[in-house]
Write an enzyme that holds these catalytic residues in place. Structure first.
Site, PDB file in Angstrom:
ATOM      1  N   LYS A 100       0.824  -1.221   0.000  1.00 25.78           N
ATOM      2  CA  LYS A 100       0.000   0.000   0.000  1.00 25.78           C
ATOM      3  C   LYS A 100       0.854   1.264   0.000  1.00 25.78           C
ATOM      4  O   LYS A 100       0.531   2.231  -0.687  1.00 25.78           O
ATOM      5  CB  LYS A 100      -0.952   0.000   1.189  1.00 25.78           C
ATOM      6  CG  LYS A 100      -0.300   0.182   2.541  1.00 25.78           C
ATOM      7  CD  LYS A 100      -1.321   0.315   3.648  1.00 25.78           C
ATOM      8  CE  LYS A 100      -0.634   0.509   4.991  1.00 25.78           C
ATOM      9  NZ  LYS A 100       0.116   1.785   5.074  1.00 25.78           N
ATOM     10  N   THR A 101       1.941   1.259   0.783  1.00 27.61           N
ATOM     11  CA  THR A 101       2.797   2.452   0.825  1.00 27.61           C
ATOM     12  C   THR A 101       3.428   2.694  -0.538  1.00 27.61           C
ATOM     13  O   THR A 101       3.580   3.843  -0.975  1.00 27.61           O
ATOM     14  CB  THR A 101       3.891   2.290   1.900  1.00 27.61           C
ATOM     15  OG1 THR A 101       3.270   2.001   3.156  1.00 27.61           O
ATOM     16  CG2 THR A 101       4.722   3.555   2.030  1.00 27.61           C
TER      17      THR A 101
ATOM     18  N   ASP B  87      -3.538   7.772   4.771  1.00 25.23           N
ATOM     19  CA  ASP B  87      -3.045   6.408   4.980  1.00 25.23           C
ATOM     20  C   ASP B  87      -3.751   5.797   6.192  1.00 25.23           C
ATOM     21  O   ASP B  87      -4.176   6.516   7.098  1.00 25.23           O
ATOM     22  CB  ASP B  87      -1.528   6.468   5.216  1.00 25.23           C
ATOM     23  CG  ASP B  87      -0.887   5.095   5.207  1.00 25.23           C
ATOM     24  OD1 ASP B  87      -1.473   4.154   4.642  1.00 25.23           O
ATOM     25  OD2 ASP B  87       0.218   4.969   5.775  1.00 25.23           O
ATOM     26  N   GLU B  88      -3.865   4.491   6.217  1.00 22.92           N
ATOM     27  CA  GLU B  88      -4.478   3.758   7.348  1.00 22.92           C
ATOM     28  C   GLU B  88      -5.850   4.341   7.701  1.00 22.92           C
ATOM     29  O   GLU B  88      -6.167   4.606   8.865  1.00 22.92           O
ATOM     30  CB  GLU B  88      -3.557   3.805   8.576  1.00 22.92           C
ATOM     31  CG  GLU B  88      -2.154   3.263   8.354  1.00 22.92           C
ATOM     32  CD  GLU B  88      -2.099   1.736   8.269  1.00 22.92           C
ATOM     33  OE1 GLU B  88      -3.168   1.085   8.212  1.00 22.92           O
ATOM     34  OE2 GLU B  88      -0.979   1.191   8.245  1.00 22.92           O
TER      35      GLU B  88
ATOM     36  N   GLN C  33      -7.914  -4.838   9.115  1.00 18.92           N
ATOM     37  CA  GLN C  33      -6.859  -4.531  10.080  1.00 18.92           C
ATOM     38  C   GLN C  33      -7.254  -3.369  10.991  1.00 18.92           C
ATOM     39  O   GLN C  33      -6.395  -2.694  11.557  1.00 18.92           O
ATOM     40  CB  GLN C  33      -5.548  -4.215   9.356  1.00 18.92           C
ATOM     41  CG  GLN C  33      -5.004  -5.394   8.565  1.00 18.92           C
ATOM     42  CD  GLN C  33      -3.646  -5.097   7.948  1.00 18.92           C
ATOM     43  OE1 GLN C  33      -2.652  -4.945   8.640  1.00 18.92           O
ATOM     44  NE2 GLN C  33      -3.608  -5.025   6.624  1.00 18.92           N
TER      45      GLN C  33
ATOM     46  N   ARG D 276       1.642 -11.058   9.978  1.00 19.12           N
ATOM     47  CA  ARG D 276       2.987 -10.510  10.207  1.00 19.12           C
ATOM     48  C   ARG D 276       4.063 -11.538   9.841  1.00 19.12           C
ATOM     49  O   ARG D 276       5.229 -11.192   9.682  1.00 19.12           O
ATOM     50  CB  ARG D 276       3.196 -10.133  11.687  1.00 19.12           C
ATOM     51  CG  ARG D 276       2.267  -9.098  12.311  1.00 19.12           C
ATOM     52  CD  ARG D 276       2.130  -7.850  11.508  1.00 19.12           C
ATOM     53  NE  ARG D 276       0.959  -7.923  10.639  1.00 19.12           N
ATOM     54  CZ  ARG D 276       0.729  -7.135   9.624  1.00 19.12           C
ATOM     55  NH1 ARG D 276       1.587  -6.175   9.320  1.00 19.12           N
ATOM     56  NH2 ARG D 276      -0.347  -7.274   8.875  1.00 19.12           N
TER      57      ARG D 276
END
Length: 741
Positions: free
Chosen positions: A34-35, A225-226, A256, A612
């Site tokens: 995503k980044t 973002d997020e 998330q 993770r």
């Protein structure tokens, strides 16, 4: 200008990067880049001359994320030869708002040189307000009011709005009154708290149309973002800024969303298309991080949630190892297995300790893991938390116990003279210290003498006398009570846990859990040491643990420990998630584990933990676990049953271990053959040694046990012994004072 990044991005990422006009929702699954998509989108906007650098606002939640996004965007622009007239405005929500308020806060009646109070300074103001309103802080803790004020600001509610929204109950009225007076004091001090940065900026935009229009024109392109982690005031702020051009791009993953307890509102991302009916949706579903087994297993788990968008994570990575699900007898066996697996993988696959992490649901769970790692001399570090015996509440409890053992311990007394709060202020403490120095006596001795010689005023003298009597009583009890009884006396007479519960905050409840864990540690110590489980021996062991921690910190290679809430955004080759039992994970700390919304957030938390892991994932649960000294037995977490069998390898050591131990202690024959393989120790037994595998021996502290491992020989020989309480300990033979039993 023809800029084409298509060969550097996958098709959905490239589509997200070049969709620049109108509202855009990028649903970015775990590990999907995503980044990367966001930074390429920023670079594409500037490089193609669709936007000047100062027309873009990009906000995220941490300074680290903002810095990374800024550096990556600038590097991309440098690579394509684009010069920036002004720096990109990429920062956290709070930094962006502080920057705006420094220029314009005067329209709200504040001065531009306002001070930003941290949590401690904010609490001091709340405490002063409570005093002025005559609110008894022994019944209504100031931290509780602080928590409610911060919640109100997250919801964008001023005191009057909160009053209208509340039920007008006695408690709600108190909260509203405190909030009103708190705001007046903050304004008089020309100060803002952390929540005000968002609240006041939004308020300024709502109250001043010209200011809002200026920033709407300034930030023609907005990126968030997020987005799943935004609260209501952040949602309101972004919606105001973007309503003119609607060139808003939000990136997030509702799967998330794990921070509702601090105000995050999942409906912000779920309802994005309702807020912006013309929104385009791009899904980033390819995971680049994890093996196929991990990705597909996690996808099956999260599909059980109803509050989510329709997307499916996938990967072209190899299948990898099965996910291991282990049932252990108790939390000690669980921790020992984690250490055993780490040791095996470092040897067999040459992995470094930095490649391992252990996740748990609550901070209190770290204690048993820490002890197992220390026993194996494996260095570790805790992310987003403090090592168990360094936590403030644990140090407070230890300070009380230290004073019981040694009333002349000035450091311990000074730590807890006003903990929990009993009205003994800094001035009184200084007077007592100076008096003790003049008389060359300890602080404890000075307490009573300072009262008798009228060093303190009448009000302070009574409070100090109450404290002295409390300590004197505990010191007297320490002469007759057993260690755990004394600990419970400390808890009862100080009301430490009771006062934490009055705070009614998530942080306070976490501290209570840590004290519960200390109680379990003391009970374990008493069982292991039996008659030698004295107050002084326990304090000595604690001191040695702390010193051992310092030694371990010097090693750069270390296993990482953290709660699952801290894990988001991180990744590790090998992940252990422990404590997967109903009541613990999913949590029922607030008796709400069966409520749909709580269960869904807990499932999202588990999903975050699973994703993770890059290569290997170990999941474990214990048949029994100690809470306040009571052995609790809870079924395995429902989440484990949601993973299809084809992705897992199940191991139940609990049944094997309990049968094995029963055989050992009931039938002394064939001991060596009874030892299971899950606790393999290299057996370099020297025929000349006096110790043999399977031999019953007596240790002066731990009692009778059975040898089931020998390493080395001669003066360096190490002996591993199983004791009836399921503990396994390793000794250097020549120092262990072992006798045949």
């Amino acid at each position: 200008m023809n800029i084409n990044f298509s060969n550097e991005l996958n098709p959905p990422q490239w589509e997200a990067a070049r969709t620049t006009q109108g509202p855009l929702l990028i649903l970015a699954g775990a590990g999907s880049g995503k980044t990367r998509a966001l930074t390429y989108r920023i670079a594409y906007l500037v490089a193609t001359k669709q936007a000047e650098s100062n027309e873009i606002l990009a906000v995220t939640f941490t300074n680290k994320a903002a810095k990374e996004m800024l550096e990556r965007s600038q590097n991309l622009l440098n690579r394509v030869g684009t010069h920036l007239n002004e720096p990109l405005w990429i920062s956290t929500f709070h930094s962006s708002c502080a920057r705006i308020l420094r220029k314009h806060i005067e329209i709200l009646g504040y001065q531009k040189d306002f001070t930003i109070y941290d949590d401690g300074e904010q609490l001091s103001v709340v405490r002063r307000v409570c005093e002025e309103l005559g609110i008894n802080d022994k019944i209504y803790h100031p931290k509780m009011f602080q928590h409610h004020i911060n919640q109100a600001k997250n919801l964008y509610l001023n005191p009057d709005q909160l009053q209208k929204k509340s039920s007008s109950s006695f408690m709600d009225d108190k909260i509203t009154n405190v909030y009103k007076r708190y705001e007046a004091k903050m304004r008089a001090s020309n100060a803002l708290d952390f929540g005000d940065l968002l609240f006041k900026t939004t308020q300024a935009f709502e109250q001043n149309a010209d200011l809002l229009e200026y920033y709407q024109n300034r930030f023609a392109y907005i990126m968030v973002d997020e987005y799943q982690d935004t609260n209501h005031v952040q949602y309101k702020l972004i919606k105001l800024l973007s309503q003119k051009y609607k060139n808003i791009c939000v990136v997030g993953d509702e799967d998330q969303s794990i921070y509702s307890w601090r105000g995050a509102d999942i409906t912000n991302i779920l309802n994005f298309e309702q807020d912006f009916p013309d929104a385009k949706i791009v899904k980033l579903e390819e995971n680049y991080r994890s093996t196929k087994n991990i990705v597909e297993a996690a996808s099956h788990v999260i599909k059980n949630n109803h509050e989510r968008k329709n997307k499916t994570l996938w990967t072209s990575n190899s299948a990898g190892s099965p996910i291991q699900i282990r049932e252990e007898l108790n939390e000690f066996e669980e921790a020992r297995n984690v250490v055993k697996e780490i040791s095996a993988l470092t040897q067999d696959e040459n992995k470094s300790l930095n490649e391992f992490t252990v996740f748990y649901r609550t901070n209190a769970q770290s204690r048993v893991i820490e002890e197992s790692l220390r026993s194996a001399a494996l260095p570790y570090k805790i992310i987003g938390g403090t090592k168990f015996y360094d936590r403030a509440e644990i140090k407070d409890m230890i300070a009380y116990l230290r004073l019981c053992a040694n009333p002349k311990d000035n450091v311990a007394l000074k730590r807890i003279i006003n903990v929990p709060t009993r009205g003994i202020g800094k001035t009184s403490v200084e007077k007592i210290e100076n008096f003790a120095t003049q008389k060359d006596i300890s602080l404890f001795e000075a307490l009573l003498l300072a009262i008798q010689e009228k060093v303190l005023d009448k009000g302070a003298a009574q409070k100090v006398l109450n404290f002295y009597e409390l300590l004197a009583d505990l010191i007297e009890k320490s002469k007759t009570q057993k260690l755990r009884e004394l600990f419970h006396s400390v808890l009862d007479q100080t009301q430490y846990v009771h006062k934490l519960k009055l705070e009614d905050t998530p942080e306070a409840m976490a501290r209570v859990e840590n004290i519960e864990e200390l109680d379990s540690a003391i009970e374990q110590f008493e069982k292991e040491r039996a008659l030698e489980a004295t107050l002084s021996s326990f304090l000595e062991e604690i001191a040695l643990v702390t010193e051992a921690d310092r030694d371990l910190e010097n090693n750069s290679q270390s296993v990482t420990l953290m709660t699952l809430h801290v894990s988001k955004g991180l990744e590790y080759p090998v992940v252990f998630i422990v404590g997967l039992e109903e009541g613990l994970f999913p949590s029922n700390r607030e008796d709400s584990s069966l409520l749909a919304d709580n269960a869904e957030e807990e499932r999202r938390l588990f999903y975050v933990g699973m994703t993770r892991a890059r290569e290997k994932l170990f999941l474990s649960h214990a048949r029994t676990r100690k809470v306040w000294g009571n052995e609790q037995s809870n079924p395995a977490s429902r989440f484990l049953n949601e993973i299809p069998e084809k992705y897992v390898q199940k191991v139940s050591r609990a049944n094997l271990a309990s049968r094995w131990r029963q055989n050992i202690w009931q039938n002394k024959s064939n001991l060596v053959e009874s030892i299971p393989t899950y606790e393999d120790f290299e057996d370099n037994t020297d025929d000349s040694t006096s110790f043999k595998k399977g031999m019953r021996v007596r240790h002066p502290s731990f009692g009778v046990g059975i040898i089931h491992g020998l390493e080395g020989n001669g003066e360096d020989q190490k002996v591993t012994i199983l004791f009836p309480n399921n503990s396994i300990k390793k000794f250097v033979a020549k120092y262990a004072r072992l006798e045949r039993a």
